[in-house]
Scaffold this motif. Structure first.
Motif, PDB file in Angstrom:
ATOM      1  N   VAL A 143       6.695  14.527  12.532  1.00  0.00           N
ATOM      2  CA  VAL A 143       5.764  13.978  11.546  1.00  0.00           C
ATOM      3  C   VAL A 143       5.894  12.459  11.565  1.00  0.00           C
ATOM      4  N   GLY A 144       4.775  11.788  11.863  1.00  0.00           N
ATOM      5  CA  GLY A 144       4.744  10.327  11.890  1.00  0.00           C
ATOM      6  C   GLY A 144       3.880   9.782  10.771  1.00  0.00           C
ATOM      7  N   ASN A 145       3.986   8.465  10.583  1.00  0.00           N
ATOM      8  CA  ASN A 145       3.316   7.766   9.482  1.00  0.00           C
ATOM      9  C   ASN A 145       1.958   7.234   9.961  1.00  0.00           C
ATOM     10  N   HIS A 146       0.915   7.530   9.197  1.00  0.00           N
ATOM     11  CA  HIS A 146      -0.423   7.039   9.551  1.00  0.00           C
ATOM     12  C   HIS A 146      -1.036   6.303   8.355  1.00  0.00           C
ATOM     13  N   SER A 147      -0.165   5.744   7.513  1.00  0.00           N
ATOM     14  CA  SER A 147      -0.533   5.004   6.292  1.00  0.00           C
ATOM     15  C   SER A 147      -0.900   5.967   5.159  1.00  0.00           C
ATOM     16  N   TYR A 148      -1.001   5.408   3.957  1.00  0.00           N
ATOM     17  CA  TYR A 148      -1.264   6.262   2.790  1.00  0.00           C
ATOM     18  C   TYR A 148      -2.760   6.464   2.545  1.00  0.00           C
ATOM     19  N   ASN A 149      -3.536   5.387   2.753  1.00  0.00           N
ATOM     20  CA  ASN A 149      -4.974   5.447   2.445  1.00  0.00           C
ATOM     21  C   ASN A 149      -5.866   5.184   3.660  1.00  0.00           C
ATOM     22  N   HIS A 150      -5.246   5.045   4.825  1.00  0.00           N
ATOM     23  CA  HIS A 150      -6.000   4.819   6.067  1.00  0.00           C
ATOM     24  C   HIS A 150      -6.799   3.512   6.075  1.00  0.00           C
ATOM     25  N   PRO A 151      -6.191   2.405   5.632  1.00  0.00           N
ATOM     26  CA  PRO A 151      -6.873   1.117   5.771  1.00  0.00           C
ATOM     27  C   PRO A 151      -6.559   0.515   7.141  1.00  0.00           C
ATOM     28  N   SER A 152      -7.260  -0.534   7.485  1.00  0.00           N
ATOM     29  CA  SER A 152      -6.878  -1.326   8.651  1.00  0.00           C
ATOM     30  C   SER A 152      -5.722  -2.232   8.203  1.00  0.00           C
ATOM     31  N   LEU A 153      -4.535  -1.975   8.737  1.00  0.00           N
ATOM     32  CA  LEU A 153      -3.346  -2.696   8.253  1.00  0.00           C
ATOM     33  C   LEU A 153      -3.417  -4.188   8.551  1.00  0.00           C
ATOM     34  N   THR A 154      -4.186  -4.561   9.579  1.00  0.00           N
ATOM     35  CA  THR A 154      -4.293  -5.983   9.927  1.00  0.00           C
ATOM     36  C   THR A 154      -5.061  -6.768   8.862  1.00  0.00           C
ATOM     37  N   LYS A 155      -5.734  -6.051   7.979  1.00  0.00           N
ATOM     38  CA  LYS A 155      -6.505  -6.744   6.926  1.00  0.00           C
ATOM     39  C   LYS A 155      -5.727  -6.823   5.613  1.00  0.00           C
ATOM     40  N   LEU A 156      -4.520  -6.268   5.607  1.00  0.00           N
ATOM     41  CA  LEU A 156      -3.704  -6.273   4.387  1.00  0.00           C
ATOM     42  C   LEU A 156      -2.646  -7.368   4.470  1.00  0.00           C
ATOM     43  N   GLY A 157      -2.210  -7.833   3.304  1.00  0.00           N
ATOM     44  CA  GLY A 157      -1.079  -8.745   3.246  1.00  0.00           C
ATOM     45  C   GLY A 157       0.225  -7.973   3.411  1.00  0.00           C
ATOM     46  N   ALA A 158       1.330  -8.720   3.394  1.00  0.00           N
ATOM     47  CA  ALA A 158       2.643  -8.117   3.626  1.00  0.00           C
ATOM     48  C   ALA A 158       2.944  -7.019   2.603  1.00  0.00           C
ATOM     49  N   ALA A 159       2.624  -7.269   1.346  1.00  0.00           N
ATOM     50  CA  ALA A 159       2.918  -6.283   0.301  1.00  0.00           C
ATOM     51  C   ALA A 159       2.050  -5.041   0.472  1.00  0.00           C
ATOM     52  N   GLY A 160       0.820  -5.244   0.869  1.00  0.00           N
ATOM     53  CA  GLY A 160      -0.085  -4.113   1.076  1.00  0.00           C
ATOM     54  C   GLY A 160       0.382  -3.218   2.209  1.00  0.00           C
ATOM     55  N   VAL A 161       0.831  -3.823   3.298  1.00  0.00           N
ATOM     56  CA  VAL A 161       1.353  -3.039   4.424  1.00  0.00           C
ATOM     57  C   VAL A 161       2.581  -2.255   3.983  1.00  0.00           C
ATOM     58  N   ALA A 162       3.476  -2.939   3.266  1.00  0.00           N
ATOM     59  CA  ALA A 162       4.709  -2.278   2.826  1.00  0.00           C
ATOM     60  C   ALA A 162       4.383  -1.077   1.937  1.00  0.00           C
ATOM     61  N   ALA A 163       3.408  -1.224   1.057  1.00  0.00           N
ATOM     62  CA  ALA A 163       3.045  -0.120   0.159  1.00  0.00           C
ATOM     63  C   ALA A 163       2.497   1.057   0.965  1.00  0.00           C
ATOM     64  N   GLU A 164       1.640   0.771   1.932  1.00  0.00           N
ATOM     65  CA  GLU A 164       1.049   1.848   2.745  1.00  0.00           C
ATOM     66  C   GLU A 164       2.130   2.614   3.518  1.00  0.00           C
ATOM     67  N   ILE A 165       3.061   1.883   4.074  1.00  0.00           N
ATOM     68  CA  ILE A 165       4.107   2.529   4.881  1.00  0.00           C
ATOM     69  C   ILE A 165       5.115   3.242   3.988  1.00  0.00           C
ATOM     70  N   ASN A 166       5.587   2.554   2.958  1.00  0.00           N
ATOM     71  CA  ASN A 166       6.631   3.140   2.118  1.00  0.00           C
ATOM     72  C   ASN A 166       6.140   4.362   1.338  1.00  0.00           C
ATOM     73  N   GLN A 167       4.944   4.296   0.802  1.00  0.00           N
ATOM     74  CA  GLN A 167       4.434   5.451   0.040  1.00  0.00           C
ATOM     75  C   GLN A 167       4.272   6.670   0.951  1.00  0.00           C
ATOM     76  N   THR A 168       3.881   6.410   2.193  1.00  0.00           N
ATOM     77  CA  THR A 168       3.705   7.521   3.131  1.00  0.00           C
ATOM     78  C   THR A 168       5.057   8.093   3.539  1.00  0.00           C
ATOM     79  N   ASP A 169       5.996   7.207   3.840  1.00  0.00           N
ATOM     80  CA  ASP A 169       7.353   7.689   4.148  1.00  0.00           C
ATOM     81  C   ASP A 169       7.881   8.548   2.995  1.00  0.00           C
ATOM     82  N   ASP A 170       7.669   8.063   1.778  1.00  0.00           N
ATOM     83  CA  ASP A 170       8.177   8.796   0.613  1.00  0.00           C
ATOM     84  C   ASP A 170       7.542  10.191   0.522  1.00  0.00           C
TER      85      ASP A 170
END
Ligand code: NI
Length: 293
Positions: A143-170
């Motif tokens: 099982v791999g991480n594909h983000s929480y909401n499927h945004p384009s991560l390049t359009k997010l700031g550092a905090a936004g990327v962290a939230a997408e990855i961490n919430q999905t890992d959780d």
């Protein structure tokens, strides 16, 4: 809480070790261009397919000794489109699920054939359907991480990327799967800085693909099967989506045909562990670009 200096020693040691490992990975990674941005329509070919890696299937000419491989184990590149492996080993990957009615049907097909796959799940779907994540793990899939909401991560700031990855890992870990070691950025949209951060900060290799049947766009099982069979090579990473009925419908015949061709299925982490440095390029008038297709 009272300050206890000995509590931070293990943490510091872990940071130093982690930094040392990442440094080794960085030094051994290829100098291939790594600034990658794919438009969010997923219509663009996987970035890096025109990379400096020799075409899969290139081998040492008969009669010449095989170059000595000092293959380090585990992820040693920041991002992968495919791997350089011995034998007909491939990884098939399914994105955007899990989705009841489709993912479980696919799991039945894989189980029937004794095959393992990698599921790049969307965090909110993992949170909604933990029983499907549990089943993936119980049946040997990754099982791999594909983000929480499927945004384009390049359009997010550092905090936004962290939230997408961490919430999905959780969500993935809460459902009973191991902490993901691989991730796939939605739309394949990434860049050099993001690749480095995902590896160094989140411990996740960025997995793209070498085979894209455009199954999200062309919802026809026969097309999905034909494209996968036409383009899959040893070391390949196949992209598909387990949320589409047409993709799942395509799988029994696709999997059977790949097996008939002699392909062996492993998870993405297993494929990465088999990855070897590309053999030294021999003098040749053929350019890497023309050799890669
Ligand atoms: Ni996706």
């Amino acid at each position: 809480m009272k300050y206890r200096p000995w509590m931070i020693v293990p943490a510091l040691a872990a940071i130093v070790l982690s930094a040392a490992c990442q440094s080794a990975h960085t030094q051994s990674s290829s100098p291939a261009p790594s600034i990658i941005t794919v438009p969010p329509d997923e219509m663009t070919k996987p970035p890096g397919t025109e990379s400096v890696q020799p075409a899969i299937g290139d081998s040492t000419p008969a009669g010449q000794p095989t170059p000595v491989q000092s293959a380090p184990k585990g992820p040693r590149k920041l991002t992968y489109n495919s791997c350089n492996v011995e034998g007909q080993v491939i990884a098939i990957t399914f994105d955007d699920g899990p989705k009841p009615g489709q993912t479980d049907r696919l799991l039945d097909m894989l189980k029937e054939r004794g095959l393992t796959a990698t599921f790049f799940v969307i965090g909110k779907n993992a949170a909604a359907y933990p029983e499907l994540i549990q089943r993936m793990v119980a049946e040997g899939h990754e099982v791999g991480n594909h983000s929480y909401n499927h945004p384009s991560l390049t359009k997010l700031g550092a905090a936004g990327v962290a939230a997408e990855i961490n919430q999905t890992d959780d969500a993935i870990v809460k459902a009973g799967a191991p902490q993901p070691k691989v991730m796939r950025p939605p739309y394949g949209a990434t860049n050099a800085a993001l690749n480095r951060r995902l590896n160094e900060e989140f411990g996740q290799a960025v997995i793209l693909w070498s085979v894209d049947p455009l199954d999200w766009k062309i919802r026809k099982a026969s097309h999905v099967k034909e494209e996968i069979l036409k383009n899959t090579r040893p070391g390949g990473i196949v992209l598909a989506h387990d949320i589409h009925a047409s993709t799942v419908d395509a799988m029994p015949a696709t999997l059977d045909a790949l097996l008939a061709k002699g392909f062996k299925f492993v998870t993405v982490s297993e494929l990465i562990a088999l990855d070897q440095p590309a053999p030294a390029a021999s003098p040749s008038p053929v350019t890497p670009q023309s050799a890669s297709r």
